[in-house]
Design a protein around this motif. Structure first.
Motif, PDB file in Angstrom:
ATOM      1  N   HIS A 513      19.251  27.050 -34.787  1.00 36.96           N
ATOM      2  CA  HIS A 513      20.016  26.871 -34.287  1.00 36.96           C
ATOM      3  C   HIS A 513      20.571  25.887 -35.899  1.00 36.96           C
ATOM      4  O   HIS A 513      20.051  25.025 -35.966  1.00 36.96           O
ATOM      5  N   GLY A 514      21.943  25.720 -36.457  1.00 44.10           N
ATOM      6  CA  GLY A 514      23.078  24.921 -37.093  1.00 44.10           C
ATOM      7  C   GLY A 514      24.392  25.588 -36.895  1.00 44.10           C
ATOM      8  O   GLY A 514      24.520  25.785 -35.695  1.00 44.10           O
ATOM      9  N   VAL A 515      25.078  24.451 -37.478  1.00 43.82           N
ATOM     10  CA  VAL A 515      26.328  24.050 -37.051  1.00 43.82           C
ATOM     11  C   VAL A 515      26.654  25.164 -38.799  1.00 43.82           C
ATOM     12  O   VAL A 515      26.367  25.325 -40.020  1.00 43.82           O
ATOM     13  N   TRP A 516      27.386  26.276 -38.283  1.00 46.17           N
ATOM     14  CA  TRP A 516      28.291  27.277 -39.300  1.00 46.17           C
ATOM     15  C   TRP A 516      30.080  27.010 -39.297  1.00 46.17           C
ATOM     16  O   TRP A 516      30.630  26.851 -38.309  1.00 46.17           O
ATOM     17  N   PHE A 531      18.694  20.875 -38.555  1.00 44.21           N
ATOM     18  CA  PHE A 531      18.121  19.639 -38.748  1.00 44.21           C
ATOM     19  C   PHE A 531      16.221  20.616 -38.474  1.00 44.21           C
ATOM     20  O   PHE A 531      15.993  19.891 -38.019  1.00 44.21           O
ATOM     21  N   GLU A 532      15.923  21.286 -39.325  1.00 45.30           N
ATOM     22  CA  GLU A 532      14.931  22.210 -39.305  1.00 45.30           C
ATOM     23  C   GLU A 532      14.686  22.364 -37.958  1.00 45.30           C
ATOM     24  O   GLU A 532      13.050  21.771 -37.624  1.00 45.30           O
ATOM     25  N   PRO A 554      17.526  15.439 -32.913  1.00 48.06           N
ATOM     26  CA  PRO A 554      16.903  14.928 -34.220  1.00 48.06           C
ATOM     27  C   PRO A 554      15.390  14.272 -34.175  1.00 48.06           C
ATOM     28  O   PRO A 554      14.259  13.911 -34.494  1.00 48.06           O
ATOM     29  N   GLU A 555      15.413  13.363 -33.358  1.00 48.00           N
ATOM     30  CA  GLU A 555      14.561  11.572 -32.876  1.00 48.00           C
ATOM     31  C   GLU A 555      14.655  11.432 -31.225  1.00 48.00           C
ATOM     32  O   GLU A 555      14.207  10.513 -31.020  1.00 48.00           O
ATOM     33  N   GLY A 556      14.810  12.791 -30.592  1.00 44.56           N
ATOM     34  CA  GLY A 556      14.249  13.110 -29.219  1.00 44.56           C
ATOM     35  C   GLY A 556      15.623  12.649 -28.225  1.00 44.56           C
ATOM     36  O   GLY A 556      15.561  13.358 -27.709  1.00 44.56           O
ATOM     37  N   ARG A 557      16.459  11.940 -28.507  1.00 48.97           N
ATOM     38  CA  ARG A 557      17.678  11.290 -27.707  1.00 48.97           C
ATOM     39  C   ARG A 557      18.920  11.616 -28.008  1.00 48.97           C
ATOM     40  O   ARG A 557      18.617  12.141 -29.682  1.00 48.97           O
TER      41      ARG A 557
END
Length: 749
Positions: A513-516, A531-532, A554-557
């Motif tokens: 999923h990403g922003v398009w 974010f991969e 990307p880092e949990g939160r």
């Protein structure tokens, strides 16, 4: 609306539900029983029996291991006739003669003094025995008792006053309705490996379909011998429990309840299933024979209101389940004894988080693995001793996880993760956490299920799809969205650019999923941020069109980021404490609103666009913030509370006190907390009239009334309402497919 949480009902006519046909064949120990032919075949001999004798056998097979009283036999088999114990004794004697069964050392029918009779031979769909692995050296080929202790749940504990399973046929043939006569293919089973083995699954797998019904088949559970799969299906509205023989299309419907039933589990002998049922009074653990029949309650937990995952200990004496007391509480792992009902909370996740789900006992019963989630999109695998203690974190991905299981040999943990972008199956060493991919090709894998010693993996395959939809408000009808606006993937949460020429949305068109961003007709679509595999959602344009804010984990939160609509490196602008999501700009661009649980509950906060600290602007719960069209009020919904609320807009940093919030209108369902858009005339929102289809409505400021505009689909699930700058069109996302089937993976030889 995210793909992870998209859930809806697909109505199927009851006539289309499987498992309602007449009686089919089954095996009892070494015997093949054919009820419709009144025939029993065993060790090369064929015995033709009287119908009443067959009915006695079938009545016991309906509830294997359960004592059937003499009165029950007489009232059921000889209903409407004059009968006595002599007829029953003669029928049992004839069956024992056919089975060559010694009443002093029974292997088939046991006499319970002053009680009745019970069938103790293993019961299974016909010809399952042909699929079993060869007996271990030294084992008796005639042995019929199941290995290991019989689960405590095998005996009824608390019969329900009114069983909710509706009789499809006569009581005698109910248990056998829809049981398949085909056996599992021989390649499925391998000899059992020692439970302590740490061999990592490295072979590629062949994947084959298990189910293909209309609707959602979920939560598979492989039987101990690998011949059958239990699952839940929403084919009739609520989720019910079904059993299917692998390699056959025949299905047995075990329950028919008006409430959802979840998480089916096999008892160790394969004779019965446990499952969870929830209602307003709490969680109940129920038991039903694998061949059908009455449902028995074996455990009740009135302190919990929701359940998310369940596991039975190998010795059948304990059950672990993930429960929570309410939507604002985290899930916790609870271990309960089936005999006595003693409960102990095993895990203590942080307040304000999703909590701990999907517990799974290890093969030796000493430890439990589970999934700990900060939220729905940032999760990792943990392990804890079954008798309590500190939980150990095994993975550090902070990715979406949807299910886990132990490998068939008990040496590794299997779990699904988006760590490679899409849901795939991974295995972890239970001690070190070392990871390896499991070769299932391009399969979309959810909720894996295994059985000890059965070299196969059952799992859910989702076919969820969301598309963008545009409504012409002047014509009160769908507008031509353009063929390029739609795709065959997941598109959701659209947002208009300030000039109305472009839209931003979330999609997985390229994998994760990403922003398009695209032109308003969908042309020229390009991904500008991802974010991969980390989850991304909720894009929002700044009023000058220079930035798009969105949330990601990307880092949990979950944190708030911004990125140029032309692409580039996203910049984190809101981070911790807690989760921060659903960004929205003020009309003048001075503030960025968002919701955060940093105080322990979800509240609306405001961040100065020119720098500074975020400020809590609601004294209590608040979510999905957005300013009114004139910028004079902040509007927001509340988690778990119906309605849309209003707060006067002031300079949030310098105001001396808090203004009183106002309930603008009460017609917004909590599940549709983001399905509204402010306009000059009022607020467009999704209304769900009781007993009717959802509709797009306009709440008018002038007279405080709601006017229905456009009828939506009866099972509408969607969100992300956004009004075009000229207020002529409404854009939102709608789920158009929410299907899931079950699949089976076996190692390639």
């Amino acid at each position: 609306m995210s793909e992870q949480t998209a859930i809806g009902k697909i109505e199927v006519s009851p006539a289309e539900r499987p498992g309602r046909a007449g009686a089919l064949n089954f095996s009892a120990g070494e015997a093949l029983v054919q009820p419709t032919l009144n025939r029993i075949s065993i060790r090369g001999r064929v015995a033709q029996v009287e119908p009443k004798v067959m009915q006695v056998l079938v009545l016991m097979a309906e509830r294997p291991g359960t004592v059937i009283s003499r009165d029950t036999f007489l009232d059921t088999v000889w209903a409407g006739t004059i009968a006595d114990d002599y007829l029953l004794n003669r029928a049992v004697s004839e069956l024992r003669k056919i089975f060559d069964d010694d009443p002093q050392a029974p292997r088939y029918i046991e006499t319970i003094r002053k009680g009745g009779y019970r069938l103790i031979a293993p019961i299974a769909p016909a010809r399952v025995a042909a699929a079993l692995a060869a007996p271990a050296p030294g084992a008796s080929p005639d042995a019929t008792e199941p290995a290991g202790p019989t689960p405590a749940a095998a005996d009824p504990a608390e019969p329900e006053a009114a069983p909710e399973v509706r009789r499809r046929t006569t009581p005698i043939v109910l248990a056998l309705a829809g049981v398949a006569a085909l056996s599992l293919a021989a390649w499925l089973l391998l000899p059992r490996a020692p439970s302590g083995s740490a061999t990592a699954p490295a072979l590629a797998h062949d994947v084959r379909p298990l189910t293909s019904f209309v609707g959602r088949e979920l939560e598979p559970a492989l039987s101990p011998d690998g011949s059958r799969v239990a699952f839940i299906w929403d084919g009739g509205g609520a989720f019910d429990v079904y059993v299917k023989t692998i390699g056959s299309e025949e299905v047995l419907n075990l329950t028919d309840s008006p409430v959802d039933e979840r998480h089916p589990l096999w008892t160790a002998d394969g004779r019965a299933l446990l499952f969870a049922r929830t209602d307003d009074t709490g969680i109940s653990l129920m038991r039903v024979s694998a061949l059908g029949g009455g449902v028995t309650r074996v455990l009740r937990d009135g302190t919990m209101r929701e359940i998310r995952g369940m596991s039975l200990s190998p010795d059948g004496t304990r059950v672990a389940y993930a429960g929570r007391q309410g939507a604002s509480e985290p899930y916790r792992i609870v271990v309960a004894t089936l005999e006595g009902g003693e409960r102990r909370i095993l895990s203590t996740p942080d307040a304000g988080t999703l909590g701990d789900t999907d517990p799974r006992f290890s093969h030796d019963g000493r430890t439990i693995v589970f999934v700990r989630g900060v939220n729905e999109v940032a999760k990792d695998v943990y392990r804890v001793r079954a008798d309590g203690g500190e939980a150990t974190r095994l993975t550090f991905d902070n990715r979406k996880i949807n299910g886990l299981a132990w490998s068939p040999d008990g040496g590794r943990i299997l779990f699904t993760s988006t760590r490679s972008g899409t849901y795939a199956l991974w295995s972890a060493d239970p001690d070190s956490g070392a990871l390896e991919a499991v070769g299932l090709g391009n399969e979309d894998v959810h909720q894996p299920a295994t059985a000890p010693g059965v070299d196969a993996i059952a799992f859910e395959q989702w076919m969820h799809r969301s598309q963008l939809r545009r409504i012409d408000l002047s014509g009160q009808a769908d507008a031509d969205a353009g063929r390029l606006l739609h795709s065959t993937r997941w598109d959701s949460n659209p947002a208009w650019s300030p000039d109305g020429e472009r839209i931003a949305f979330i999609s997985n068109r390229s994998g994760p999923h990403g922003v398009w961003v695209s032109q308003r007709d969908g042309s020229g679509a390009v991904q500008i941020a991802a974010f991969e595999g980390m989850f991304v959602d909720n894009p929002a344009w700044s009023p000058d069109g220079a930035l798009i804010a969105f949330d990601a984990s990307p880092e949990g939160r979950t944190a708030i980021f911004t990125v140029s609509p032309e692409g580039g490196t996203p910049q984190r602008i809101v981070d911790g404490p807690g989760d921060n999501r659903n960004p929205a700009w003020s009309r003048d661009g001075a503030w960025l609103y968002f919701e955060s649980n940093r105080s322990g509950e979800w509240r609306v906060h405001a961040l100065p666009a020119n720098g500074g600290d975020a400020i809590a602007v609601t004294a209590g719960p608040g979510a999905h913030p957005r300013e009114s069209a004139d910028g004079r009020h902040l509007l927001y919904s509340k988690p778990d509370v119906p309605g849309l609320w209003s707060l006067p807009r002031t300079d949030w940093r310098t105001r001396a006190g808090r203004a009183e919030e106002t309930l603008l209108f009460a017609g917004l369902d909590p599940r549709d907390g983001g399905s509204w858009a402010p306009a000059d005339a009022g607020v467009y929102f999704l209304r769900r009239p009781p007993g009717d289809v959802p509709v797009l409505s306009l709440f008018a400021h002038a007279d405080a009334t709601a006017t229905d505009l456009v009828a939506l689909s009866s099972d509408f699930e969607g969100g992300g309402f956004d009004l075009s700058p000229d207020q002529s069109r409404l854009l939102f996302s709608e789920m158009i497919a929410r299907e899931s089937d079950l699949r089976l993976a076996v190692p390639r030889r």
